[in-house]
Design an enzyme around this catalytic site. Structure first.
Site, PDB file in Angstrom:
ATOM      1  CG  HIS A 326      -2.103  -0.915   1.060  1.00  0.00           C
ATOM      2  ND1 HIS A 326      -2.043  -2.228   1.421  1.00  0.00           N
ATOM      3  CD2 HIS A 326      -3.346  -0.718   0.559  1.00  0.00           C
ATOM      4  CE1 HIS A 326      -3.203  -2.808   1.165  1.00  0.00           C
ATOM      5  NE2 HIS A 326      -4.018  -1.922   0.634  1.00  0.00           N
ATOM      6  N   GLY A 327       2.083   1.185   0.458  1.00  0.00           N
ATOM      7  CA  GLY A 327       2.915   2.376   0.471  1.00  0.00           C
ATOM      8  C   GLY A 327       4.286   2.084   1.041  1.00  0.00           C
TER       9      GLY A 327
END
Lengths: 388, 344
Positions: A326-327
């Site tokens: 996600h990041g």
């Protein structure tokens, strides 16, 4: 190009007009969709279309070899090539700065004075989605779980199909490529449903996420002061709504747009905040990603086939890497780690303290699940641990 | 069949809703107006790359936007200037971009609004960030953003209901602004008084004060109150670093053959008193002029600019802006700062 932009409306109207005109046969329509998908992507940053082309060429070639090659060692090498290119892109573009930053911190922590200029690498839009999608093709080809795409055009369109290119759903080859083999045309009902889904998705994204909820979340998470507990919870709940409407809204748009073209994309969100427990949550939240992680990470790591301890380790690793997907930040790892811990605790509860879910305890369970999910969102949203 | 009916009903409701919403806002006095946003600025900035040495660029803060009228300038000189001034911003980052990232060697007019010009060189400070963000947007804007902007222009020019702005004006009518205007309780301290939009912007960023601001004293007074708030809450000026930053770029520009003109546009009333107290002319403007060695024009030095109308103390009414532009050009020509390309 974003779905919530004027340029997309014009773009999509032109695509629809060409798609339903009698100008092209089915192959011509697919070529038009492919070209439109490159335009859709290239209007953001034209040179980055090259990454899509490389990914497409490498995985098409790897898929072709995996379909015909019998030598297991060579097959492994072709799979390795596909994984190296896709994960290499992802590693460099998404995690390059993060890795460098942590490398510098590590050197400094052991007393070596080293400073590095941040690389400031641009993050290509949708790279996390299309690399996972194409990897699923080569992995399935390697496992002989899917047929090779009949033509290069079908495969290129599978990689680049604009409705789901930048934010999913992550579609498996067997579910999408096969739809490109015969001419597709939306029925009137499908077209209208598609339009409704597009409208609902835009409403979720533009009104709910970006307008009603984002500011509250931004104010709370951007605060430099110690907040009152009520304010902190309000901000967290606002963010939980914002991220749901943002993700789900965009997926709903994608599903609606594809449906207007007569192409069916899978469901991606199914009332996730009504989940009864965390296994249930991951069956409802970002379904195409969680099933990807299950099939291509959790199961290859051993899944539940090698005893309980190994299963917990596999589960935790899957969720940690899912967080990192996600990041590029440690806070995302913590988010994944918390979800891993929740899943392990739930499995322990089911093993040692099983109970039947009724209407009464179900409400309580849903509330507990939602509250625990909110705790994880704090780490997901906060850019720094101090903010969390 | 039911779906078709549902679609038909949805379309009818949408059309009625849009017409009603548009009619409502027009009845409230809202008009279709262009948003003076980063995209509009970037379109003008792109013109610099094609500008010749006869070209004229205007930079500065909002006073240059309101007070210099492009039509009058073109009428008097035959050249339509490129308007790159930015409201509420220091001109330093924009001027620096023009000097260091282009080969432009025509005329640059830099408006000096003392509270903004001498405010800061700190990149995160609002007056700097406002200008710098425009420069960055110019370099980073995507083709999709350019396309979106081009498509939005006819809508902005014709529909009041989408007249939303990058600025957080108190009379913005997008959903987020409407929600923010609803006050529940009084937990947040009352900050600035309502700040209403008072600019009317054209496609080439030629900007006029709205008629309402000129004719409605109460409306103009709301803006005066905001100037008062800024006056009380702004940090002290940073004369040294701002002047040094500017001089370095000014020298570079003049050395390559460019003509630099410093312009102090009019201010009056409480605003003028505040400026004189905080940034006296001798210590700020005069020193800047001396160090820069550029052509310079201060409104106080000319009799024709003594009785101009500034409805909210800081910007000229459209009528006086036209007068100011015409007279200023006459002065500049007489001074040799501006050549008359019409007669060349």
């Amino acid at each position: 190009m974003l779905f919530n932009s004027l340029s997309f409306i014009v773009f999509f109207v032109i695509v629809l007009a060409l798609y339903y005109s009698k100008l092209f046969n089915w192959t011509g329509k697919k070529r038009m969709l492919l070209l439109a998908s490159y335009v859709f992507y290239g209007l953001w940053n034209p040179p980055l279309v090259i990454l899509l082309w490389i990914s497409t060429m490498v995985d098409w070639t790897a898929g072709k070899k995996l379909a015909t090659e019998e030598n297991q060692r060579k097959r492994k090498l072709w799979l390795l090539l596909s994984m190296t290119v896709n994960l290499g892109f992802l590693g460099f573009f998404k995690y390059g700065d993060f890795l460098l930053e942590n490398f510098v911190t590590l050197l400094n922590s052991i007393g070596i004075d080293f400073q590095a200029q941040p690389m400031d690498i641009i993050l290509p839009m949708g790279i996390s989605f299309y690399t996972f999608q194409t990897m699923s093709y080569t992995i399935d080809m390697y496992k002989r779980k899917t047929e090779r795409a009949k033509t290069f055009l079908d495969f290129a369109l599978y990689v680049t199909f604009f409705p789901q290119l930048v934010a999913g759903p992550i579609v498996r080859a067997k579910d999408l490529i096969t739809q490109f083999y015969e001419e597709k045309k939306a029925t009137t009902e499908q077209f209208i449903w598609g339009l409704f889904l597009l409208t609902i998705g835009l409403f979720q994204k533009v009104v709910m996420a970006d307008t009603l909820l984002s500011e509250t979340a931004d104010t709370v998470f951007g605060s430099t002061k110690l907040l009152h507990g009520v304010d902190a919870w309000v901000g967290t709940i606002a963010f939980s709504g914002q991220i749901f409407f943002d993700f789900a809204g965009y997926s709903t748009c994608a599903i609606g747009i594809a449906l207007m073209l007569g192409i069916i994309l899978p469901d991606n969100f199914r009332y996730p905040y009504a989940s009864l427990g965390f296994s249930d949550l991951w069956d409802r939240w970002h379904i195409t990603l969680s099933s990807w992680l299950r099939d291509y990470l959790y199961i290859p790591l051993g899944g539940n086939r090698h005893g309980i301890t190994r299963m917990y380790v596999a589960l935790m690793l899957t969720m940690l890497l899912g967080g990192l997907w996600h990041g590029a930040a440690w806070t995302f790892m913590v988010w994944g780690g918390l979800h891993g811990a929740y899943l392990i605790l739930e499995k322990l509860q089911k093993r040692y303290l099983p109970f039947k879910i009724t209407a009464w305890n179900g409400v309580f369970l849903a509330f507990i699940t939602f509250s625990c999910v909110n705790i994880t969102w704090v780490f997901f949203r906060a850019r720094e641990f101090s903010t969390a | 069949m039911q779906l078709k009916n549902a679609l038909f009903i949805a379309l009818i409701i949408s059309i009625i809703g849009l017409i009603s919403w548009e009619s409502y806002w027009r009845s409230q006095g809202k008009t279709a107006n262009l948003d003076d946003n980063k995209d509009l600025w970037a379109v003008q900035r792109a013109k610099v790359d094609k500008a010749t040495e006869k070209g004229v660029i205007l930079t500065g803060s909002s006073r240059v936007l309101f007070d210099i009228q492009l039509n009058e300038w073109e009428l008097e000189t035959g050249i339509r200037p490129i308007q790159l001034a930015a409201a509420g911003a220091t001109p330093l980052p924009i001027f620096s971009d023009l000097v260091n990232n282009t080969n432009f060697n025509g005329t640059i007019i830099v408006g000096v609004t003392p509270p903004l010009f001498f405010s800061t060189t700190f990149p995160k400070a609002d007056p700097w960030e406002r200008a710098q963000s425009k420069v960055e947007h110019y370099y980073k804007r995507t083709y999709a953003q350019r396309f979106n902007h081009a498509l939005s222009i006819p809508l902005q020019q014709n529909l009041a209901l989408i007249s939303t702005t990058e600025e957080i004006w108190s009379n913005n009518i997008d959903l987020k602004s409407l929600l923010n205007n609803i006050k529940i309780g009084n937990r947040m301290p009352e900050g600035m008084s309502p700040f209403y939009e008072f600019n009317d912007t054209a496609l080439d960023r030629n900007t006029k004060m709205t008629e309402r601001t000129v004719n409605d004293t109460a409306y103009a007074n709301t803006i005066k109150r905001v100037w008062g708030f800024f006056g009380k809450t702004s940090p002290p000026p940073d004369k040294e670093s701002t002047t040094n930053f500017f001089i370095k770029d000014a020298k570079k520009f003049i050395d390559r053959g460019g003509i630099l003109i410093l312009l102090r546009c009019p201010s009056t009333g409480g605003f003028r008193i505040g400026e004189n107290m905080g940034m006296p002319r001798e210590q700020f403007w005069d020193e800047l002029v001396e160090k820069t060695k550029a052509h310079s024009y201060h409104f106080e030095d000319y009799n024709q600019f003594k009785n101009l109308e500034l409805p909210e103390w800081s910007h000229l009414s459209p009528k006086d802006a036209r007068f100011f532009t015409t007279e200023l050009i006459k002065i500049m020509k007489a001074d040799g700062a501006l050549s008359n390309s019409k007669t060349q």
